[in-house]
Design an enzyme around this catalytic site. Structure first.
Site, PDB file in Angstrom:
ATOM      1  CG  ASP A   1      -0.101   0.140   2.475  1.00  0.00           C
ATOM      2  OD1 ASP A   1       0.783  -0.770   2.218  1.00  0.00           O
ATOM      3  OD2 ASP A   1      -0.787   0.671   3.147  1.00  0.00           O
TER       4      ASP A   1
ATOM      5  CD  GLU B   1       4.053   0.192   7.136  1.00  0.00           C
ATOM      6  OE1 GLU B   1       5.153   0.844   7.869  1.00  0.00           O
ATOM      7  OE2 GLU B   1       3.387   1.007   6.118  1.00  0.00           O
TER       8      GLU B   1
HETATM    9 ZN   LIG Z   1       6.826   2.228   4.128  1.00  0.00          ZN
END
Ligand SMILES: [Zn+2]
Length: 386
Positions: free
Chosen positions: A82, A144
């Protein structure tokens, strides 16, 4: 010197061109499946056995675990799929264009950190399963940049993935074995409103919060006297009072007050212990009053990363880069991997200074050294492990 293949550049540009923003704000949040599917195709072509694991609470998002070879131990090359949201108006280049200019690749995720996943796959192409005595795992995670729910799902599943891990966050190709943790908590006080002319008519949450803040500053001083790590630019744990809201009118006793704090613990301090100490201290402070105290975590938090200096992956990455393992100021998924029995180093091309910024880029000159480094690590940990 080998030249970087057009296949690698093309793949980096395909990953950049595939949007996968993750955000706690639903209007920006997107699925990462298209990125996962691209990676899965390339990994299968390179001989990996690929598993795609959708997140239970968000089936449109998934982690990918791809394995070449088998057996215990092994090396995990990990990255998140992401990116953060972006402000298109502030970019000179198309955030999804993967424009090559000024000896750089520009794009959202170029440094942080889609390129690393393409690099890991390119490095692995030289190896066949039969060459490996210990497995090589490519791990691609979801979310994340927002909730870390991908890494948390892996930790909750509890299946070991390998012994040694590299997370390719942008560190300028210098190994990192420690970072601070992050804890954010809301502290709420509930009292009773009443006319300001007679304090006996109410219980002031604002005055209670004044006591709370005094106690927090004393606690901070104690923590900073007790914990110190000179490897960090800010060598002590920090506690920031970031936001406060309480009351509505000068002539009313304040019935509600809420404070948001951010704590950055050093390696060696766990979030559970810190949270326990915070709650206990404030509960004791307010035990005799008539204010109601409550807490709420503002997000699940990030533990500090604390991989030992003696870990084989630390030694190997120091050896191959010629740089001593250091520290960074940002959090990673490393603590979740370490909780699964891995020893994790953060090490990747590009600079964190341009990550989360308009015109994020990766220098083209970083590609070949990254491939060389990853092939060196695969050789040491998978082909001829000690
Ligand atoms: Zn990163």
């Amino acid at each position: 010197m080998q030249t970087v293949s057009s296949r690698l550049l093309d793949r980096i540009r395909q990953l950049i061109a595939t949007p996968s923003v993750s955000s706690v704000s639903p209007q920006f949040d997107q699925s990462n499946r298209a990125v996962i599917d691209l990676l899965a195709g390339w990994l299968e072509e390179a001989g990996f056995a690929v598993r795609i694991e959708p997140l239970l609470e968000r089936p449109d998002k998934a982690n990918l675990i791809a394995t070449l070879g088998g057996g215990p131990g092994g090396l995990v090359l990990a990255g998140h799929t992401d990116t953060v949201p972006f402000d298109a108006g502030r970019w000179r280049h198309d955030p999804f264009g993967g424009t090559v200019a000024e000896e750089r690749i520009y794009g959202l995720g170029s440094a942080d950190m889609k390129s690393f996943l393409a690099l890991a796959i390119e490095a692995a192409r030289e190896f066949a399963a039969r060459d490996l005595r210990q497995p090589l795992v490519v791990l691609a995670t979801a979310d994340e940049e927002s909730s870390m729910s991908g890494a948390r799902a892996l930790a909750a599943a509890g299946r070991p993935l390998g012994r040694h891990a590299v997370i390719g966050e942008p560190t300028g190709l210098k190994p990192v074995r420690m970072h601070k943790g992050i804890l954010m908590e809301a502290i709420r006080l509930e009292g009773r409103s009443g006319h300001s002319s007679n304090p006996a008519l109410g219980a002031s949450a604002l005055e209670g919060m004044h006591q709370v803040i005094g106690e927090l500053l004393r606690w901070r001083a104690e923590l900073q006297a007790r914990y110190r790590n000179p490897l960090f630019e800010v060598a002590v744990p920090t506690l920031n009072l970031g936001r406060i809201h309480g009351g509505d009118n000068p002539n009313r006793i304040c019935a509600d007050c809420e404070l948001h704090i951010d704590i950055r613990p050093l390696p060696g301090m766990t979030l559970a212990e810190l949270r326990g100490a915070l709650h206990q201290r404030l509960e004791r402070l307010l035990a005799d009053g008539d204010l109601k105290l409550s807490f709420e975590p503002l997000f699940s938090g990030v533990e500090a990363l604390d991989t030992p200096a003696t870990a084989a992956i630390v030694r190997a990455t120091e050896d191959l880069t010629g740089a001593p393992a250091g520290v960074v100021g940002f959090g990673t998924e490393g603590p979740y991997l370490n909780a699964l029995g891995m020893e994790t180093v953060t090490l990747g091309p590009g600079s964190v200074d341009c990550a989360h910024q308009p015109d994020e880029f990766l220098p083209l000159a970083a590609l070949q050294p990254t491939l060389d480094l990853l092939r060196g690590l695969i050789g040491r940990f998978c082909v001829t492990p000690e």
